[in-house]
Scaffold this motif. Structure first.
Motif, PDB file in Angstrom:
ATOM      1  N   TRP A  46      28.090  13.014  24.670  1.00  0.00           N
ATOM      2  CA  TRP A  46      28.560  14.406  24.659  1.00  0.00           C
ATOM      3  C   TRP A  46      27.428  15.360  25.020  1.00  0.00           C
ATOM      4  CZ3 TRP A  46      33.154  16.811  24.359  1.00  0.00           C
ATOM      5  CH2 TRP A  46      34.259  16.039  24.013  1.00  0.00           C
ATOM      6  N   ALA A  47      26.270  15.133  24.455  1.00  0.00           N
ATOM      7  CA  ALA A  47      25.125  16.011  24.748  1.00  0.00           C
ATOM      8  C   ALA A  47      24.684  15.873  26.207  1.00  0.00           C
ATOM      9  CB  ALA A  47      23.965  15.680  23.812  1.00  0.00           C
ATOM     10  N   ALA A  48      24.607  14.640  26.681  1.00  0.00           N
ATOM     11  CA  ALA A  48      24.127  14.409  28.044  1.00  0.00           C
ATOM     12  C   ALA A  48      25.126  14.911  29.079  1.00  0.00           C
ATOM     13  CB  ALA A  48      23.844  12.927  28.259  1.00  0.00           C
ATOM     14  N   LEU A  49      26.415  14.779  28.813  1.00  0.00           N
ATOM     15  CA  LEU A  49      27.414  15.239  29.772  1.00  0.00           C
ATOM     16  C   LEU A  49      27.700  16.739  29.637  1.00  0.00           C
ATOM     17  CD1 LEU A  49      29.829  12.196  29.669  1.00  0.00           C
ATOM     18  CD2 LEU A  49      28.233  12.824  31.481  1.00  0.00           C
ATOM     19  N   GLY A  50      27.353  17.321  28.517  1.00  0.00           N
ATOM     20  CA  GLY A  50      27.512  18.761  28.340  1.00  0.00           C
ATOM     21  C   GLY A  50      26.351  19.562  28.905  1.00  0.00           C
ATOM     22  N   ALA A  51      25.208  18.932  29.044  1.00  0.00           N
ATOM     23  CA  ALA A  51      24.024  19.625  29.546  1.00  0.00           C
ATOM     24  C   ALA A  51      24.204  20.174  30.962  1.00  0.00           C
ATOM     25  CB  ALA A  51      22.802  18.712  29.465  1.00  0.00           C
ATOM     26  N   PRO A  52      24.770  19.423  31.905  1.00  0.00           N
ATOM     27  CA  PRO A  52      24.961  19.999  33.236  1.00  0.00           C
ATOM     28  C   PRO A  52      25.900  21.210  33.230  1.00  0.00           C
ATOM     29  CG  PRO A  52      25.110  17.630  33.360  1.00  0.00           C
ATOM     30  CD  PRO A  52      25.064  17.990  31.914  1.00  0.00           C
ATOM     31  N   VAL A  53      26.895  21.192  32.367  1.00  0.00           N
ATOM     32  CA  VAL A  53      27.797  22.340  32.255  1.00  0.00           C
ATOM     33  C   VAL A  53      27.023  23.550  31.753  1.00  0.00           C
ATOM     34  CG1 VAL A  53      29.871  23.213  31.126  1.00  0.00           C
ATOM     35  CG2 VAL A  53      29.780  20.832  31.873  1.00  0.00           C
ATOM     36  N   ALA A  54      26.143  23.329  30.782  1.00  0.00           N
ATOM     37  CA  ALA A  54      25.319  24.419  30.262  1.00  0.00           C
ATOM     38  C   ALA A  54      24.360  24.948  31.327  1.00  0.00           C
ATOM     39  CB  ALA A  54      24.538  23.934  29.036  1.00  0.00           C
ATOM     40  N   VAL A  55      23.809  24.060  32.144  1.00  0.00           N
ATOM     41  CA  VAL A  55      22.895  24.475  33.211  1.00  0.00           C
ATOM     42  C   VAL A  55      23.630  25.331  34.239  1.00  0.00           C
ATOM     43  CG1 VAL A  55      21.516  23.624  35.156  1.00  0.00           C
ATOM     44  CG2 VAL A  55      21.298  22.559  32.918  1.00  0.00           C
ATOM     45  N   VAL A  56      24.842  24.944  34.601  1.00  0.00           N
ATOM     46  CA  VAL A  56      25.618  25.729  35.558  1.00  0.00           C
ATOM     47  C   VAL A  56      25.940  27.103  34.980  1.00  0.00           C
ATOM     48  CG1 VAL A  56      27.853  25.891  36.729  1.00  0.00           C
ATOM     49  CG2 VAL A  56      26.567  23.766  36.791  1.00  0.00           C
ATOM     50  N   GLY A  57      26.319  27.161  33.697  1.00  0.00           N
ATOM     51  CA  GLY A  57      26.580  28.447  33.047  1.00  0.00           C
ATOM     52  C   GLY A  57      25.351  29.333  33.030  1.00  0.00           C
ATOM     53  N   TRP A  58      24.201  28.741  32.732  1.00  0.00           N
ATOM     54  CA  TRP A  58      22.955  29.502  32.721  1.00  0.00           C
ATOM     55  C   TRP A  58      22.644  30.037  34.115  1.00  0.00           C
ATOM     56  CZ3 TRP A  58      18.464  28.105  35.387  1.00  0.00           C
ATOM     57  CH2 TRP A  58      17.359  28.903  35.145  1.00  0.00           C
ATOM     58  N   ALA A  59      22.794  29.193  35.142  1.00  0.00           N
ATOM     59  CA  ALA A  59      22.491  29.613  36.511  1.00  0.00           C
ATOM     60  C   ALA A  59      23.430  30.723  36.973  1.00  0.00           C
ATOM     61  CB  ALA A  59      22.581  28.416  37.451  1.00  0.00           C
ATOM     62  N   MET A  60      24.700  30.627  36.615  1.00  0.00           N
ATOM     63  CA  MET A  60      25.654  31.679  37.005  1.00  0.00           C
ATOM     64  C   MET A  60      25.307  32.993  36.325  1.00  0.00           C
ATOM     65  SD  MET A  60      29.259  29.639  37.135  1.00  0.00           S
ATOM     66  CE  MET A  60      30.190  31.126  37.485  1.00  0.00           C
ATOM     67  N   ARG A  61      24.969  32.948  35.056  1.00  0.00           N
ATOM     68  CA  ARG A  61      24.599  34.168  34.329  1.00  0.00           C
ATOM     69  C   ARG A  61      23.336  34.780  34.919  1.00  0.00           C
ATOM     70  NH1 ARG A  61      24.379  33.307  28.249  1.00  0.00           N
ATOM     71  NH2 ARG A  61      26.554  32.916  28.719  1.00  0.00           N
ATOM     72  N   ARG A  62      22.367  33.946  35.252  1.00  0.00           N
ATOM     73  CA  ARG A  62      21.114  34.437  35.837  1.00  0.00           C
ATOM     74  C   ARG A  62      21.370  35.044  37.209  1.00  0.00           C
ATOM     75  NH1 ARG A  62      15.936  30.910  37.676  1.00  0.00           N
ATOM     76  NH2 ARG A  62      14.599  32.661  38.128  1.00  0.00           N
ATOM     77  N   SER A  63      22.224  34.403  38.000  1.00  0.00           N
ATOM     78  CA  SER A  63      22.545  34.908  39.328  1.00  0.00           C
ATOM     79  C   SER A  63      23.247  36.259  39.250  1.00  0.00           C
ATOM     80  CB  SER A  63      23.426  33.906  40.065  1.00  0.00           C
ATOM     81  OG  SER A  63      23.863  34.429  41.282  1.00  0.00           O
ATOM     82  N   ARG A  64      24.185  36.386  38.341  1.00  0.00           N
ATOM     83  CA  ARG A  64      24.895  37.664  38.185  1.00  0.00           C
ATOM     84  C   ARG A  64      23.957  38.765  37.712  1.00  0.00           C
ATOM     85  NH1 ARG A  64      30.552  35.601  35.519  1.00  0.00           N
ATOM     86  NH2 ARG A  64      31.317  34.604  37.415  1.00  0.00           N
ATOM     87  N   ALA A  65      23.040  38.434  36.815  1.00  0.00           N
ATOM     88  CA  ALA A  65      22.083  39.432  36.334  1.00  0.00           C
ATOM     89  C   ALA A  65      21.172  39.885  37.462  1.00  0.00           C
ATOM     90  CB  ALA A  65      21.258  38.861  35.187  1.00  0.00           C
TER      91      ALA A  65
END
Length: 75
Positions: A46-65
């Protein structure tokens, strides 16, 4: 100005592909852990497969900012 700054910074193959390789390795570990066991391995998967989702969310938030900051400066 941004174009000259980007072109002056040189990147090696290692710096370009380090994060995608790490994400791919993390996904592989998560899939293997999910397929081979229960209990603690489920938590690892769960942690290993959830990490890429978290990375994509972080990148999208950073891009929008970044986009909002650029729009605010140009006005």
């Amino acid at each position: 100005m941004n174009a000259t700054r980007r072109s002056s910074r040189q990147r090696t193959l290692g710096t370009i592909f380090a994060v995608p390789l790490a994400i791919g390795l993390l996904c592989t570990i998560g899939l293997i852990a999910a397929l081979t066991g229960d209990g603690a391995r489920d938590a690892v998967s769960w942690a290993a497969l959830g990490a890429p989702v978290a990375v994509v969310g972080w990148a999208m938030r950073r891009s929008r900012a970044t986009v909002q900051t650029r729009r605010g400066k140009s006005r």
